[in-house]
Scaffold this motif. Structure first.
Motif, PDB file in Angstrom:
ATOM      1  N   SER A  15       0.829  -1.214   0.000  1.00 38.52           N
ATOM      2  CA  SER A  15       0.000   0.000   0.000  1.00 38.52           C
ATOM      3  C   SER A  15       0.864   1.265   0.000  1.00 38.52           C
ATOM      4  O   SER A  15       0.451   2.305  -0.519  1.00 38.52           O
ATOM      5  N   TYR A  74       0.813   5.164  -2.275  1.00 39.25           N
ATOM      6  CA  TYR A  74       1.005   6.565  -1.861  1.00 39.25           C
ATOM      7  C   TYR A  74       2.250   7.153  -2.550  1.00 39.25           C
ATOM      8  O   TYR A  74       2.282   8.339  -2.886  1.00 39.25           O
ATOM      9  N   ARG A  75       3.246   6.301  -2.769  1.00 42.70           N
ATOM     10  CA  ARG A  75       4.447   6.773  -3.472  1.00 42.70           C
ATOM     11  C   ARG A  75       4.121   7.126  -4.930  1.00 42.70           C
ATOM     12  O   ARG A  75       4.643   8.099  -5.470  1.00 42.70           O
ATOM     13  N   SER A 129       5.133  11.418   2.880  1.00 42.91           N
ATOM     14  CA  SER A 129       4.360  11.488   4.127  1.00 42.91           C
ATOM     15  C   SER A 129       3.345  12.631   4.118  1.00 42.91           C
ATOM     16  O   SER A 129       2.170  12.400   4.431  1.00 42.91           O
ATOM     17  N   ARG A 187      -6.238   9.477   0.872  1.00 39.51           N
ATOM     18  CA  ARG A 187      -6.400   8.264   1.676  1.00 39.51           C
ATOM     19  C   ARG A 187      -7.704   7.553   1.323  1.00 39.51           C
ATOM     20  O   ARG A 187      -7.748   6.341   1.195  1.00 39.51           O
ATOM     21  N   ARG A 227       0.398   1.225   6.864  1.00 42.98           N
ATOM     22  CA  ARG A 227       0.359   1.881   8.166  1.00 42.98           C
ATOM     23  C   ARG A 227      -0.997   1.740   8.843  1.00 42.98           C
ATOM     24  O   ARG A 227      -1.104   1.806  10.056  1.00 42.98           O
ATOM     25  N   ASP A 228      -2.040   1.587   8.019  1.00 42.25           N
ATOM     26  CA  ASP A 228      -3.410   1.588   8.555  1.00 42.25           C
ATOM     27  C   ASP A 228      -4.187   0.368   8.075  1.00 42.25           C
ATOM     28  O   ASP A 228      -5.404   0.396   7.996  1.00 42.25           O
ATOM     29  N   ARG A 262       9.660  10.606   9.088  1.00 44.33           N
ATOM     30  CA  ARG A 262       8.477   9.870   8.622  1.00 44.33           C
ATOM     31  C   ARG A 262       7.747   9.193   9.780  1.00 44.33           C
ATOM     32  O   ARG A 262       6.525   9.174   9.819  1.00 44.33           O
ATOM     33  N   ASP A 301       3.937  10.046  10.258  1.00 41.41           N
ATOM     34  CA  ASP A 301       3.018   8.907  10.122  1.00 41.41           C
ATOM     35  C   ASP A 301       2.251   8.642  11.424  1.00 41.41           C
ATOM     36  O   ASP A 301       1.089   8.251  11.398  1.00 41.41           O
ATOM     37  N   ARG A 359      -0.238  12.119  12.407  1.00 47.48           N
ATOM     38  CA  ARG A 359      -1.207  12.748  11.503  1.00 47.48           C
ATOM     39  C   ARG A 359      -2.630  12.522  12.014  1.00 47.48           C
ATOM     40  O   ARG A 359      -2.901  11.530  12.713  1.00 47.48           O
TER      41      ARG A 359
HETATM   42  O1   DC Z   1       5.846   1.751   3.345  1.00 45.38           O
HETATM   43  P1   DC Z   1       6.493   2.943   2.637  1.00 45.38           P
HETATM   44  O2   DC Z   1       7.648   3.529   3.363  1.00 45.38           O
HETATM   45  O3   DC Z   1       6.774   2.661   1.210  1.00 45.38           O
HETATM   46  O4   DC Z   1       5.332   4.050   2.666  1.00 45.38           O
HETATM   47  C1   DC Z   1       5.526   5.315   2.104  1.00 45.38           C
HETATM   48  C2   DC Z   1       4.687   6.349   2.832  1.00 45.38           C
HETATM   49  O5   DC Z   1       3.303   6.129   2.564  1.00 45.38           O
HETATM   50  C3   DC Z   1       4.849   6.394   4.334  1.00 45.38           C
HETATM   51  O6   DC Z   1       5.656   7.491   4.719  1.00 45.38           O
HETATM   52  C4   DC Z   1       3.459   6.577   4.869  1.00 45.38           C
HETATM   53  C5   DC Z   1       2.537   6.346   3.733  1.00 45.38           C
HETATM   54  N1   DC Z   1       1.638   5.211   3.918  1.00 45.38           N
HETATM   55  C6   DC Z   1       0.446   5.444   4.532  1.00 45.38           C
HETATM   56  O7   DC Z   1       0.183   6.559   4.949  1.00 45.38           O
HETATM   57  N2   DC Z   1      -0.455   4.444   4.656  1.00 45.38           N
HETATM   58  C7   DC Z   1      -0.185   3.218   4.219  1.00 45.38           C
HETATM   59  N3   DC Z   1      -1.108   2.252   4.346  1.00 45.38           N
HETATM   60  C8   DC Z   1       1.063   2.952   3.601  1.00 45.38           C
HETATM   61  C9   DC Z   1       1.976   3.977   3.487  1.00 45.38           C
END
Ligand code: DC
Length: 234
Positions: free
Chosen positions: A36, A40-41, A106, A115, A136-137, A186, A190, A193
Protein backbone atom coordinates in the motif's frame (compact mmCIF):
# COMPACT_ATOMS: atom_id res chain seq x y z
CA UNK A 1 -0.50 -24.46 3.81
CA UNK A 2 -4.05 -25.33 2.84
CA UNK A 3 -7.38 -24.26 4.28
CA UNK A 4 -9.58 -21.24 4.26
CA UNK A 5 -8.00 -18.08 2.87
CA UNK A 6 -7.44 -15.24 5.26
CA UNK A 7 -6.44 -11.56 5.17
CA UNK A 8 -3.04 -10.70 6.61
CA UNK A 9 -2.46 -7.06 7.56
CA UNK A 10 1.10 -5.96 8.25
CA UNK A 11 1.60 -2.46 9.62
CA UNK A 12 4.56 -0.73 11.14
CA UNK A 13 7.27 1.87 10.88
CA UNK A 14 9.05 2.65 7.63
CA UNK A 15 11.95 0.42 6.58
CA UNK A 16 11.39 -2.33 9.09
CA UNK A 17 11.02 -5.12 6.56
CA UNK A 18 7.24 -5.19 6.15
CA UNK A 19 7.39 -5.64 2.39
CA UNK A 20 9.98 -8.40 2.55
CA UNK A 21 7.88 -10.29 5.06
CA UNK A 22 4.64 -9.67 3.15
CA UNK A 23 6.14 -10.83 -0.15
CA UNK A 24 7.56 -14.02 1.37
CA UNK A 25 4.22 -14.84 2.98
CA UNK A 26 2.27 -14.19 -0.23
CA UNK A 27 4.64 -16.43 -2.13
CA UNK A 28 4.46 -19.39 0.21
CA UNK A 29 0.69 -19.10 0.70
CA UNK A 30 -0.12 -18.36 -2.96
CA UNK A 31 -1.78 -15.09 -1.89
CA UNK A 32 -1.92 -11.68 -3.59
CA UNK A 33 0.55 -9.13 -2.24
CA UNK A 34 -0.27 -5.42 -2.18
CA UNK A 35 2.29 -2.83 -1.10
CA UNK A 36 0.00 0.00 0.00
CA UNK A 37 2.97 2.34 0.54
CA UNK A 38 3.80 2.01 -3.17
CA UNK A 39 0.35 3.41 -3.93
CA UNK A 40 1.00 6.56 -1.86
CA UNK A 41 4.45 6.77 -3.47
CA UNK A 42 2.90 6.60 -6.95
CA UNK A 43 0.51 9.44 -6.09
CA UNK A 44 3.52 11.41 -4.83
CA UNK A 45 5.53 10.74 -7.98
CA UNK A 46 2.62 11.93 -10.07
CA UNK A 47 2.43 15.14 -7.99
CA UNK A 48 6.17 15.78 -8.28
CA UNK A 49 6.19 15.22 -12.02
CA UNK A 50 3.35 17.70 -12.45
CA UNK A 51 5.00 20.31 -10.24
CA UNK A 52 2.30 20.11 -7.56
CA UNK A 53 4.79 20.20 -4.68
CA UNK A 54 6.45 23.51 -3.95
CA UNK A 55 9.27 23.62 -1.42
CA UNK A 56 7.90 20.49 0.22
CA UNK A 57 4.32 21.85 0.30
CA UNK A 58 1.79 19.80 -1.64
CA UNK A 59 -0.85 21.63 -3.68
CA UNK A 60 -3.77 19.69 -2.27
CA UNK A 61 -6.48 20.72 -4.78
CA UNK A 62 -4.38 19.76 -7.77
CA UNK A 63 -3.26 16.47 -6.28
CA UNK A 64 -6.83 15.55 -5.38
CA UNK A 65 -8.27 16.44 -8.77
CA UNK A 66 -5.41 14.53 -10.41
CA UNK A 67 -6.45 11.33 -8.62
CA UNK A 68 -9.09 10.55 -11.23
CA UNK A 69 -6.42 10.40 -13.92
CA UNK A 70 -4.18 7.87 -12.30
CA UNK A 71 -4.39 4.12 -12.23
CA UNK A 72 -2.04 2.19 -9.99
CA UNK A 73 -1.53 -1.50 -10.66
CA UNK A 74 0.90 -4.21 -9.60
CA UNK A 75 2.44 -7.04 -11.56
CA UNK A 76 4.15 -9.93 -9.87
CA UNK A 77 7.16 -11.10 -11.87
CA UNK A 78 7.63 -14.79 -11.15
CA UNK A 79 11.15 -14.97 -12.58
CA UNK A 80 12.61 -12.14 -10.50
CA UNK A 81 10.15 -12.64 -7.63
CA UNK A 82 9.57 -8.92 -7.61
CA UNK A 83 6.41 -6.93 -7.37
CA UNK A 84 6.38 -4.08 -9.85
CA UNK A 85 4.32 -0.92 -9.46
CA UNK A 86 2.78 0.64 -12.54
CA UNK A 87 1.43 4.16 -12.83
CA UNK A 88 -0.90 4.46 -15.81
CA UNK A 89 0.82 1.47 -17.38
CA UNK A 90 4.36 2.80 -16.84
CA UNK A 91 6.77 0.83 -14.67
CA UNK A 92 7.64 3.26 -11.85
CA UNK A 93 8.99 0.74 -9.36
CA UNK A 94 12.46 2.26 -9.25
CA UNK A 95 11.41 5.87 -9.39
CA UNK A 96 8.99 5.65 -6.46
CA UNK A 97 11.84 4.44 -4.19
CA UNK A 98 14.03 7.47 -4.85
CA UNK A 99 14.79 9.91 -2.01
CA UNK A 100 12.77 12.74 -3.59
CA UNK A 101 9.64 10.61 -3.38
CA UNK A 102 10.50 9.34 0.13
CA UNK A 103 10.91 12.92 1.30
CA UNK A 104 7.52 14.04 -0.01
CA UNK A 105 5.30 11.01 0.47
CA UNK A 106 4.36 11.49 4.13
CA UNK A 107 2.74 14.93 3.72
CA UNK A 108 0.85 13.72 0.64
CA UNK A 109 -0.36 10.64 2.47
CA UNK A 110 -1.98 12.90 5.09
CA UNK A 111 -4.46 14.30 2.52
CA UNK A 112 -7.93 12.92 3.37
CA UNK A 113 -9.13 12.49 -0.22
CA UNK A 114 -5.93 10.70 -1.20
CA UNK A 115 -6.40 8.26 1.68
CA UNK A 116 -10.08 7.73 0.87
CA UNK A 117 -9.29 6.80 -2.72
CA UNK A 118 -6.37 4.52 -1.80
CA UNK A 119 -8.37 2.73 0.91
CA UNK A 120 -11.21 2.15 -1.57
CA UNK A 121 -8.83 0.55 -4.05
CA UNK A 122 -7.11 -1.49 -1.33
CA UNK A 123 -10.41 -2.93 -0.08
CA UNK A 124 -11.41 -3.95 -3.61
CA UNK A 125 -8.28 -6.11 -3.73
CA UNK A 126 -9.27 -7.90 -0.54
CA UNK A 127 -12.80 -8.90 -1.49
CA UNK A 128 -11.82 -12.51 -2.12
CA UNK A 129 -9.40 -12.72 0.82
CA UNK A 130 -6.12 -14.57 0.21
CA UNK A 131 -4.22 -11.30 0.45
CA UNK A 132 -1.23 -9.91 2.32
CA UNK A 133 -1.14 -6.12 2.49
CA UNK A 134 1.45 -3.98 4.22
CA UNK A 135 1.25 -0.34 5.23
CA UNK A 136 0.36 1.88 8.17
CA UNK A 137 -3.41 1.59 8.55
CA UNK A 138 -4.17 -1.84 7.15
CA UNK A 139 -5.15 -3.48 10.45
CA UNK A 140 -6.82 -0.36 11.84
CA UNK A 141 -8.69 1.09 8.83
CA UNK A 142 -8.43 -0.90 5.60
CA UNK A 143 -9.11 -4.39 6.97
CA UNK A 144 -10.13 -4.03 10.62
CA UNK A 145 -11.45 -7.61 10.53
CA UNK A 146 -8.26 -9.15 9.13
CA UNK A 147 -7.69 -12.58 10.62
CA UNK A 148 -4.01 -11.81 11.28
CA UNK A 149 -2.61 -8.39 12.11
CA UNK A 150 1.06 -7.83 12.70
CA UNK A 151 2.64 -4.62 13.91
CA UNK A 152 6.31 -4.58 12.91
CA UNK A 153 8.93 -2.29 14.31
CA UNK A 154 12.68 -1.92 14.92
CA UNK A 155 15.01 0.76 16.27
CA UNK A 156 15.31 3.79 13.91
CA UNK A 157 19.11 3.36 13.58
CA UNK A 158 18.71 -0.25 12.51
CA UNK A 159 16.01 0.62 9.99
CA UNK A 160 18.13 3.46 8.56
CA UNK A 161 21.09 1.12 8.20
CA UNK A 162 18.98 -1.40 6.29
CA UNK A 163 17.63 1.32 3.98
CA UNK A 164 21.14 2.70 3.47
CA UNK A 165 22.44 -0.70 2.36
CA UNK A 166 19.48 -1.28 0.06
CA UNK A 167 19.84 2.10 -1.68
CA UNK A 168 23.65 1.87 -1.88
CA UNK A 169 23.37 -1.59 -3.42
CA UNK A 170 21.07 -0.08 -6.02
CA UNK A 171 23.80 2.43 -6.86
CA UNK A 172 22.22 5.48 -5.24
CA UNK A 173 24.56 8.01 -3.66
CA UNK A 174 23.00 8.59 -0.24
CA UNK A 175 24.25 9.42 3.24
CA UNK A 176 23.36 7.44 6.35
CA UNK A 177 22.68 10.61 8.34
CA UNK A 178 20.20 11.81 5.74
CA UNK A 179 18.39 8.48 5.73
CA UNK A 180 18.19 8.35 9.51
CA UNK A 181 16.76 11.86 9.54
CA UNK A 182 14.17 10.86 6.93
CA UNK A 183 13.23 7.67 8.85
CA UNK A 184 12.68 9.67 12.05
CA UNK A 185 10.75 12.40 10.27
CA UNK A 186 8.48 9.87 8.62
CA UNK A 187 7.87 8.10 11.94
CA UNK A 188 6.80 11.42 13.41
CA UNK A 189 4.48 12.41 10.54
CA UNK A 190 3.02 8.91 10.12
CA UNK A 191 2.30 8.51 13.84
CA UNK A 192 0.91 11.96 14.57
CA UNK A 193 -1.21 12.75 11.50
CA UNK A 194 -4.89 13.38 12.14
CA UNK A 195 -6.27 10.80 9.72
CA UNK A 196 -5.40 7.11 10.09
CA UNK A 197 -2.18 7.59 12.04
CA UNK A 198 0.20 4.69 12.31
CA UNK A 199 -0.81 2.83 15.43
CA UNK A 200 -1.03 -0.74 16.54
CA UNK A 201 -4.49 -2.24 16.19
CA UNK A 202 -5.62 -3.51 19.57
CA UNK A 203 -5.59 -7.11 18.40
CA UNK A 204 -2.32 -6.87 16.42
CA UNK A 205 0.70 -8.97 17.37
CA UNK A 206 3.88 -6.94 17.86
CA UNK A 207 7.00 -8.07 16.03
CA UNK A 208 10.09 -6.07 17.03
CA UNK A 209 12.75 -7.33 14.66
CA UNK A 210 15.70 -5.18 15.83
CA UNK A 211 17.53 -8.38 16.73
CA UNK A 212 15.84 -10.96 14.57
CA UNK A 213 16.91 -12.44 11.26
CA UNK A 214 14.50 -12.59 8.34
CA UNK A 215 14.22 -16.36 8.76
CA UNK A 216 13.36 -16.04 12.45
CA UNK A 217 10.63 -13.49 11.73
CA UNK A 218 9.25 -15.54 8.90
CA UNK A 219 9.07 -18.71 11.00
CA UNK A 220 7.38 -16.84 13.83
CA UNK A 221 4.73 -15.44 11.48
CA UNK A 222 4.08 -18.74 9.70
CA UNK A 223 3.44 -20.36 13.06
CA UNK A 224 0.83 -17.70 13.86
CA UNK A 225 -0.85 -18.23 10.48
CA UNK A 226 -0.94 -21.96 11.00
CA UNK A 227 -2.55 -21.50 14.40
CA UNK A 228 -5.25 -19.24 12.93
CA UNK A 229 -6.04 -21.52 10.02
CA UNK A 230 -6.17 -24.59 12.27
CA UNK A 231 -8.42 -22.78 14.71
CA UNK A 232 -10.78 -21.66 11.92
CA UNK A 233 -11.04 -25.22 10.67
CA UNK A 234 -11.72 -26.85 14.01
O1 DC B 1 5.85 1.75 3.34
P1 DC B 1 6.49 2.94 2.64
O2 DC B 1 7.65 3.53 3.36
O3 DC B 1 6.77 2.66 1.21
O4 DC B 1 5.33 4.05 2.67
C1 DC B 1 5.53 5.31 2.10
C2 DC B 1 4.69 6.35 2.83
O5 DC B 1 3.30 6.13 2.56
C3 DC B 1 4.85 6.39 4.33
O6 DC B 1 5.66 7.49 4.72
C4 DC B 1 3.46 6.58 4.87
C5 DC B 1 2.54 6.35 3.73
N1 DC B 1 1.64 5.21 3.92
C6 DC B 1 0.45 5.44 4.53
O7 DC B 1 0.18 6.56 4.95
N2 DC B 1 -0.46 4.44 4.66
C7 DC B 1 -0.19 3.22 4.22
N3 DC B 1 -1.11 2.25 4.35
C8 DC B 1 1.06 2.95 3.60
C9 DC B 1 1.98 3.98 3.49
Amino acid sequence: MTGEKIIIAIDGHSSCGKSTMAKSLAKILGYIYIDSGAMYRAVTLNALRNGWVNNGKPEIDKIVSGLKNIKITFIWDKSTEKNTTYLNGENVEEEIRKPEVSQNVSPISTIAEVRREMVKQQRENGLKKGIVMDGRDIGTVVFPKAELKIFMTALPEIRAQRRFLELSENGLDVSFAEILKNVKERDEIDSTRAISPLKKAEDALVLDNSNLSREEQFKWTLKKIEEIINKNES
